[in-house]
Design an enzyme around this catalytic site. Structure first.
Site, short mmCIF file in Angstrom:
data_model
loop_
_atom_site.label_atom_id
_atom_site.label_comp_id
_atom_site.label_asym_id
_atom_site.label_seq_id
_atom_site.Cartn_x
_atom_site.Cartn_y
_atom_site.Cartn_z
N GLU A 149 -1.64 -11.74 6.49
CA GLU A 149 -0.91 -12.28 5.34
C GLU A 149 -0.07 -13.51 5.68
OE1 GLU A 149 -0.41 -8.32 2.55
OE2 GLU A 149 1.24 -8.83 3.89
N GLU A 171 -6.59 -4.93 1.08
CA GLU A 171 -5.49 -4.05 0.65
C GLU A 171 -5.46 -3.92 -0.87
OE1 GLU A 171 -1.62 -4.77 2.24
OE2 GLU A 171 -2.35 -5.07 4.30
#
Length: 841
Positions: A183, A252
């Site tokens: 991320e 995710e």
């Protein structure tokens, strides 16, 4: 509504057996999917973090995921749990990564290994070792030589360990994907021109490891080839990779959300989770991962945030204790079956998108040879609609997707939850004296007590004028740092003659504080998960002469994400006393003496080999509401084999251990009664973390998971460190039990396995259905635990269900004319439903 053809179930079995073939072979990809050993795959993955459970739970968790229709297990690798100091590694107990991967392999499943090694994950310091912050010149996650050196060393160590154990797919192992970084795209702007260089370096470093499987980077739009960029979000159907040669991967999908101390409970409905997954595969998705599928527990001091709770349940399909969360687990299992039935068509053909009306669309996968699958979507978040597709009418509830694995029959609709729900309770059981305890045979338990000094213990660590940063001082070796000073109060102070008291004013960068004056607790304060800094303002008791002020500053997990997050500090910034003759006295630049940690902690009196480090005082009446107190008691394990939680509702704040194992931080702080909560969550419309909150005015965490494998047959040593005061006599173990089952299914519900809608009930192992508390075929209302009959009700409902289910571990009741009066309430316009609540014993 059209029902699924009975021919589809054998087709599903065929694809299931095809998937479970042995490992080995090359892993490549193209724009459509991963290609494993020459075969295209659509993959359903489940995140299970090995250190958030214990080895004794791993096989059961993996098996429950497999039974839920999952193909792949995914986990981060937790750098700071493995490299405790430079070059010194730990792979024991909860950190036995190799054992975990081999359990996945033995289950016949694949593995995605997210090496990172930065992971975020609401994990302490984002998974990066705290010691690395103190290597001179280091800046995390940047084009910085010290950071890149240690990051490459650890990544290489993990890769070589996996190669040594032959765990990558080309070696015959289960690992089919690996991840580098995590991320970073969210925070790239904080790192200036060097950010792009860092991303390029990380990708090249990873690819150079020659692991034989693709690398991924999540939330990294500029991931360089051949690294695949992937999506993290509540919805990823509109995500597009940065190259037309890369598959669409969702690393995710958050089926719930994390929780912080003092906050409400977030919930994401099963219908919306299923909707997001169906939409992803409808729009060409290839690999989908639930983060989390089992959240588990932040044992010890591993939670990050700050303020992340010890529970990391995440409202995941498998709960913190390892039990399937129903109906979410079952609903998603049915979804996975429907997707697998469609797999061949999805992988062999290009989609055609058709508009069926406003907010209505179909994606059709038809290879022209008779293999065809379709997804019909209603994106309207309020209105149910009927559509015509291929000359057949279909009903689509608002915000739902119907899956037609043969382009004709509906196998699954995301909004129609036909799988059973469960009634789960925490059943208390008082602490029982151990057979090996001296208290056995006496009335009650024998408690051993040790009380900490409020302030400096032993020799102080240092004295300076002013304040130090908490984290830079403790280096996270402990949550605790004492800031101590003193003040002389003259006998002529007016407050001594009146009923008024001076007020202590404290400002802190975070995270929490207990204030003591002359060994007496004056009050506590803390920040929260949204804002770590806080202010303390409280009247205090001062006497004429010298007054000792001891302020216990506490961290509640370190920052785990954000730009330059490692530089976020904690600790006091201002201390003043107002209400004296001279007005307000500022003590901020006074002489402050510091002590790191607590004495009992330093001596390890929670460990089996450190229990004798202090002089415990034995009593059958332990002190209540006493701060800075250690409690030790020897107990037997709770009866049975159900999962166990420690009920700390009557305690204040602190840490707990069993037989030296770290249960973790406890803090049953309540959320505000004035916050907004919901009674029932509307699944329709886009989800966000604050959409469906419950628990207003309730403790953010009452029970703390104690794994069964930590208990011995007798002589279990429970140690509690209570910081501000509680009642240890009210501590109990609680067993997590499934006490009841519910089903609420309509005549029009699609069923993957059968042509007829049917209610399915299954009790936990070694239990049977002993009672039917409620049954109604007609138009019942309410939800599990609070069903009620409508004005349309078959009076034989209870006897019909009882005949099919009583005395059995599991049963099925088809909604057929043979079982129920289908002519009931002929004027009723709504589809009839069967609602059941049963008891398992």
């Amino acid at each position: 509504m059209m029902k699924i053809s009975s021919l589809l179930f054998p087709l599903f079995c065929f694809f299931t057996s095809l998937f479970s073939s042995s490992f080995a072979g090359n892993v490549t990809y193209d724009r459509r999917s991963l290609i494993i050993d020459g075969q295209r795959k659509l993959l359903i993955s489940a995140a299970i973090h090995y250190p958030r459970s214990v080895p004794g739970m791993w096989p059961g968790l993996v098996q429950t995921a497999k039974e839920g229709g999952v193909d792949v297990i995914e986990s981060y690798v937790f750098w700071n749990g493995h490299e405790l100091s430079p070059g010194k590694y730990n792979f024991e107990g909860r950190y036995d990564l190799v054992k975990f991967v081999k359990i996945v392999q033995q289950a016949g499943m694949y593995m995605i290994l997210r090496i990172g090694p930065f992971v975020a994950a609401e994990w302490n310091f984002g998974g990066v070792p705290v010691w690395l912050h103190y290597v001179p010149g280091t800046v995390f996650r940047s084009d910085n030589e010290p950071f890149k050196h240690y990051m490459q060393n650890f990544t290489t160590f993990i890769v070589n360990l996996m190669k040594q154990e032959k765990l990558f797919a080309p070696q015959g192992g289960p690992i089919i994907l690996a991840q580098i970084e995590n991320e970073y795209g969210y925070y790239e702007s904080y790192y200036g021109d060097g950010a792009k260089r860092y991303v390029t370096w990380a990708a090249k470093m990873a690819v150079s490891q020659n692991i034989g499987v693709p690398w991924i980077m999540c939330q990294q739009d500029d991931a360089p080839d051949p690294v695949i960029n992937t999506c993290n979000s509540f919805y990823c159907d509109q995500f597009t990779p940065n190259s037309p040669n890369k598959p669409k991967i969702w690393t995710e999908n958050w089926p719930g959300w994390f929780k912080t101390f003092g906050a409400r409970d977030p919930h994401r409905p099963a219908e919306d989770v299923a909707f997001s997954v169906a939409r992803f595969f409808q729009k060409g998705g290839s690999v989908h991962n639930y983060y989390m599928y089992h959240g588990g527990t932040n044992f010890g001091r591993t939670s990050g945030g700050p303020f992340i709770t010890t529970s990391y349940d995440y409202e995941a399909p498998i709960d913190e204790y390892g039990l399937p969360r129903l109906p979410k687990w079952g609903h998603l299992k049915e979804l996975h079956r429907a997707i697998k039935l469609s797999e061949h068509a999805l992988l062999k053909s290009e989609p055609t998108t058709l508009s069926l009306g406003p907010s209505l669309e179909a994606d059709v996968y038809d290879d022209g040879s008779g293999v065809c699958a379709a997804f019909l979507s209603n994106l309207d978040d309020k209105i149910d609609k009927n559509v015509v597709f291929r000359n057949v009418s279909y009903h689509l509830p608002a915000w739902s997707v119907s899956i037609l694995p043969d382009c004709k029959n509906v196998a699954f609709n995301t909004a129609k939850v036909g799988s059973q729900a469960s009634v789960v309770e925490m059943v208390p059981e008082e602490l029982q004296p151990s057979v090996t305890s001296p208290s056995k045979g006496l009335k009650g338990l024998k408690w051993d007590i040790f009380v900490e000094n409020a302030g400096i213990w032993g020799v102080s660590d240092f004295t300076i004028n002013g304040f130090v940063d908490h984290i830079n001082t403790t280096k996270d070796t402990t949550d605790y740092l004492w800031y101590t000073t003193s003040i002389i109060i003259g006998e002529n102070e007016e407050f001594l003659k009146k009923a008024s008291r001076p007020v202590l004013l404290i400002e802190s960068k975070g995270h929490a504080l207990h204030a003591f004056v002359n060994q007496e607790l004056q009050g506590s304060a803390s920040g929260n998960g949204s804002h770590s800094p806080f202010k303390f303002e409280n009247p205090i008791s001062l006497k004429a002469g010298k007054n000792e002020i001891a302020l216990l500053s506490m961290t509640v997990g370190l920052q785990n994400a954000g730009g330059l997050y490692e530089w976020v500090g904690a600790g006091l910034t201002s201390v003043k006393i107002e209400g004296l003759n001279n007005g307000t006295v500022d003590l901020s630049m006074s002489k402050w003496t510091y002590k790191i940690g607590l004495q009992g902690e330093h001596l390890g009196i929670y460990k089996p080999d450190g229990l004798n480090g202090v002089n415990w005082v034995s009593t059958s009446e332990p002190p209540r509401n006493q701060p800075l107190t250690w409690y030790k008691v020897v107990v037997d394990p709770p009866s049975g084999d159900e999962p166990v939680g420690l009920d700390m509702i009557h305690m204040g704040k602190g840490l707990a251990w069993l037989n030296g194992e770290e249960i973790g931080r406890y803090w049953p702080i309540e959320s505000s009664k004035h916050d907004k909560c919901v009674d029932e969550c509307d699944y329709r419309g886009k989800f966000f973390p604050d959409k469906c909150l419950t628990g207003c005015g309730e403790p953010s965490q009452r029970w703390y998971h104690v794994p069964r494998s930590w208990f011995k047959p007798s002589g279990n040593i429970l140690v509690i460190l209570e910081e501000k005061g509680g009642d240890p006599t009210k501590i109990t173990f609680s067993k997590r039990k499934t006490s009841g089952l519910c089903s609420n299914i309509g005549e029009d519900f699609p069923m993957v396995e059968k042509g007829k809608a049917a209610a399915h009930l299954k009790c936990p192992k070694n239990t049977l259905i002993s009672n039917v508390k409620f049954a109604s075929f007609g138009n019942p209302s309410g939800r599990c635990g609070s069903y009620s009959k409508g004005d349309c009700h078959d009076p034989n409902s209870t006897s019909t269900v009882g005949k099919a289910c009583l005395g059995k571990n599991e049963c099925s009741i088809e909604l057929t004319e043979e079982k129920f009066d289908k002519g009931l309430c002929p004027g009723a316009a709504t589809t009839k439903k069967l609602a059941i609540e049963a008891v398992c014993t």
